[in-house]
Design a protein around this motif. Structure first.
Motif, PDB file in Angstrom:
ATOM      1  N   GLN A  34       0.828  -1.217   0.000  1.00  0.00           N
ATOM      2  CA  GLN A  34       0.000   0.000   0.000  1.00  0.00           C
ATOM      3  C   GLN A  34       0.856   1.259   0.000  1.00  0.00           C
ATOM      4  OE1 GLN A  34      -2.591  -0.440   3.382  1.00  0.00           O
ATOM      5  NE2 GLN A  34      -4.060  -1.753   2.255  1.00  0.00           N
TER       6      GLN A  34
ATOM      7  N   GLU B 286       2.149   1.677  -3.430  1.00  0.00           N
ATOM      8  CA  GLU B 286       1.067   2.147  -4.291  1.00  0.00           C
ATOM      9  C   GLU B 286       0.762   3.624  -4.043  1.00  0.00           C
ATOM     10  OE1 GLU B 286      -0.490   0.745  -6.768  1.00  0.00           O
ATOM     11  OE2 GLU B 286       0.711  -1.077  -6.622  1.00  0.00           O
ATOM     12  N   LEU B 287       0.753   4.004  -2.763  1.00  0.00           N
ATOM     13  CA  LEU B 287       0.498   5.414  -2.435  1.00  0.00           C
ATOM     14  C   LEU B 287       1.601   6.308  -2.977  1.00  0.00           C
ATOM     15  CD1 LEU B 287      -0.817   5.162   1.251  1.00  0.00           C
ATOM     16  CD2 LEU B 287      -2.111   5.828  -0.776  1.00  0.00           C
ATOM     17  N   ARG B 288       2.858   5.813  -2.882  1.00  0.00           N
ATOM     18  CA  ARG B 288       3.967   6.595  -3.405  1.00  0.00           C
ATOM     19  C   ARG B 288       3.847   6.769  -4.917  1.00  0.00           C
ATOM     20  NH1 ARG B 288       7.947   3.511  -1.936  1.00  0.00           N
ATOM     21  NH2 ARG B 288       8.077   4.378   0.177  1.00  0.00           N
ATOM     22  N   HIS B 289       3.483   5.665  -5.581  1.00  0.00           N
ATOM     23  CA  HIS B 289       3.286   5.749  -7.015  1.00  0.00           C
ATOM     24  C   HIS B 289       2.129   6.675  -7.371  1.00  0.00           C
ATOM     25  CE1 HIS B 289       5.401   1.605  -7.694  1.00  0.00           C
ATOM     26  NE2 HIS B 289       6.259   2.591  -7.433  1.00  0.00           N
ATOM     27  N   SER B 290       1.043   6.578  -6.601  1.00  0.00           N
ATOM     28  CA  SER B 290      -0.129   7.438  -6.857  1.00  0.00           C
ATOM     29  C   SER B 290       0.224   8.901  -6.633  1.00  0.00           C
ATOM     30  CB  SER B 290      -1.289   7.030  -5.945  1.00  0.00           C
ATOM     31  OG  SER B 290      -1.701   5.713  -6.191  1.00  0.00           O
ATOM     32  N   SER B 291       1.002   9.165  -5.540  1.00  0.00           N
ATOM     33  CA  SER B 291       1.413  10.542  -5.243  1.00  0.00           C
ATOM     34  C   SER B 291       2.293  11.094  -6.361  1.00  0.00           C
ATOM     35  CB  SER B 291       2.161  10.578  -3.916  1.00  0.00           C
ATOM     36  OG  SER B 291       2.617  11.891  -3.635  1.00  0.00           O
ATOM     37  N   LYS B 292       3.210  10.260  -6.842  1.00  0.00           N
ATOM     38  CA  LYS B 292       4.085  10.701  -7.927  1.00  0.00           C
ATOM     39  C   LYS B 292       3.294  10.942  -9.203  1.00  0.00           C
ATOM     40  CE  LYS B 292       8.470   9.560 -10.152  1.00  0.00           C
ATOM     41  NZ  LYS B 292       9.584   8.576 -10.222  1.00  0.00           N
ATOM     42  N   ALA B 293       2.296  10.053  -9.428  1.00  0.00           N
ATOM     43  CA  ALA B 293       1.455  10.230 -10.612  1.00  0.00           C
ATOM     44  C   ALA B 293       0.665  11.532 -10.527  1.00  0.00           C
ATOM     45  CB  ALA B 293       0.508   9.042 -10.771  1.00  0.00           C
ATOM     46  N   LEU B 294       0.165  11.833  -9.303  1.00  0.00           N
ATOM     47  CA  LEU B 294      -0.563  13.081  -9.104  1.00  0.00           C
ATOM     48  C   LEU B 294       0.340  14.296  -9.314  1.00  0.00           C
ATOM     49  CD1 LEU B 294      -2.816  12.235  -6.020  1.00  0.00           C
ATOM     50  CD2 LEU B 294      -3.559  12.645  -8.368  1.00  0.00           C
TER      51      LEU B 294
ATOM     52  N   SER C 264       0.864  14.633 -12.899  1.00  0.00           N
ATOM     53  CA  SER C 264      -0.353  15.176 -13.493  1.00  0.00           C
ATOM     54  C   SER C 264      -0.490  16.665 -13.208  1.00  0.00           C
ATOM     55  CB  SER C 264      -1.572  14.421 -12.957  1.00  0.00           C
ATOM     56  OG  SER C 264      -2.770  14.974 -13.447  1.00  0.00           O
TER      57      SER C 264
END
Length: 364
Positions: A77, A80-88, A91
């Motif tokens: 998790q 995943e959160l790190r990847h999501s944060s980087k994706a954000l 973006s």
């Protein structure tokens, strides 16, 4: 097919340890049955010991495996959160860049639109200047000998002048001289050019007419075929500049004024001082200080300036603004000083003739 095999190998790899563990459990149970006594009491006791054994071994093992699984889940998790944060973040950066590009594009379009508007304005403006030049060149005083015959307040006016068939600039100079002579001969003072104080003039030089405005109207009607088109074009050019937004209006009015000669400025001064141009043209001339280079000399008398000042005060304009920062020909005094002196005289005259009339002194 290669993808499916790869997927199967992955599945077997994930479950092989579980299968090995189950084989160990089965083998342990089998050995327990074969190595113990098969009597009922011994069997029950053996099963109890086996249960306690497996309970003591498996419970901590499963608890440990559960802890490992929990830690693995938390780690996944976190990843995943790190990847999501980087994706954000990516973006957000992309959105920021998009906004900046959009802003640059909008600015470029605005500048392009402004440039096109300016180009359209300049095309029209310089065409109007060309038209003004053509109108000026069309001046042609055709007859050699002319005379003005009219009357003001039942006082007859007969004035002869010789234009000698002059054209273009010479015609404009001749019109300026004709107006000046008309004012000299019929406007209160015969020595109109050199005398400012009527008390210094002999009585026989004093004429009955005291109205520059009426004399100018007589002059205008005599030469209307030249002056009407000429002054209307000047008005339209100044109006066009005044109503156009986003330009340096002073710059373009200066360009236009550079095309106007000194005699033309004098004719324009008398036009806007009279009823012919004071309502529409005068506000535009005041706005752009169009008479900035008009000299105060013998061709313009103090009483004519007072006529202009009275009209300017009636319309609510500061009298000296139309003359800008220009000076007399000798450079000793400025229009600002002249207008200030004559404004005081005009205010006194207005008060004497109509004590109830109030003029705003802040316009001086």
């Amino acid at each position: 097919m290669k993808d499916n095999k790869h997927s199967d190998n992955l599945n077997f790899s994930e479950y092989k340890y579980i299968a090995i563990g189950m084989l160990i459990v089965v083998a342990t149970i089998y050995l327990a049955f074969n190595t113990t006594d098969n009597t009922s009491s011994n069997q029950i006791a053996s099963w109890g010991a086996v249960g306690d054994f497996f309970g003591g071994i498996l419970n901590p093992t499963f608890a440990l495996l559960g802890l490992f699984a929990l830690l693995a889940t938390i780690k996944l998790q976190t990843i995943e959160l790190r990847h999501s944060s980087k994706a954000l973040e990516n973006s957000h950066e992309e959105l920021k860049l998009t906004r900046e590009e959009s802003k640059k594009a909008t600015t470029a379009l605005q500048q392009q639109s402004k440039s096109i508007k300016l180009q359209n304005f300049e095309n029209t403006f310089f065409k109007m200047l060309d038209l003004h030049s053509e109108i000026t060149k069309s001046f042609h005083l055709q007859k050699n000998i002319q005379h003005i015959k009219s009357s003001i307040n039942d006082i007859p006016i007969q004035f002869h002048y010789n234009n000698k068939g002059k054209v273009y600039k010479e015609a404009i100079v001749e019109l300026d001289r004709t107006l000046n002579r008309l004012l000299i001969n019929f406007n209160t003072l015969k020595n109109y050019q050199s005398v400012d104080n009527i008390e210094d003039v002999p009585k026989n030089f004093i004429n009955q007419i005291d109205n520059t405005n009426e004399l100018y109207i007589v002059f205008y009607k005599e030469f209307q075929q030249y002056l009407s088109h000429y002054f209307r074009n000047i008005y339209q050019i100044l109006k066009f500049i005044s109503k156009t937004k986003g330009i340096n209006k002073k710059f373009y009015t200066n360009i236009f004024r550079s095309q106007i000669s000194e005699p033309e400025l004098r004719l324009l001064f008398y036009n806007v001082s009279s009823v012919m141009g004071r309502d529409k043209a005068l506000p535009l001339l005041v706005e752009c200080e169009f008479l900035e280079h008009l000299p105060y000399d013998a061709n313009i008398n103090r009483k004519d300036v007072k006529l202009y000042i009275k009209k300017a005060l009636e319309l609510g304009y500061k009298p000296s603004k139309v003359f800008g920062q220009s000076e007399w020909n000798d450079g000793s005094r400025e229009w600002e000083v002249i207008c200030k002196e004559l404004t005081q005289e005009v205010l006194v005259e207005i008060t004497e003739h109509n004590p109830t009339e109030c003029v705003d002194n802040s316009l001086e």
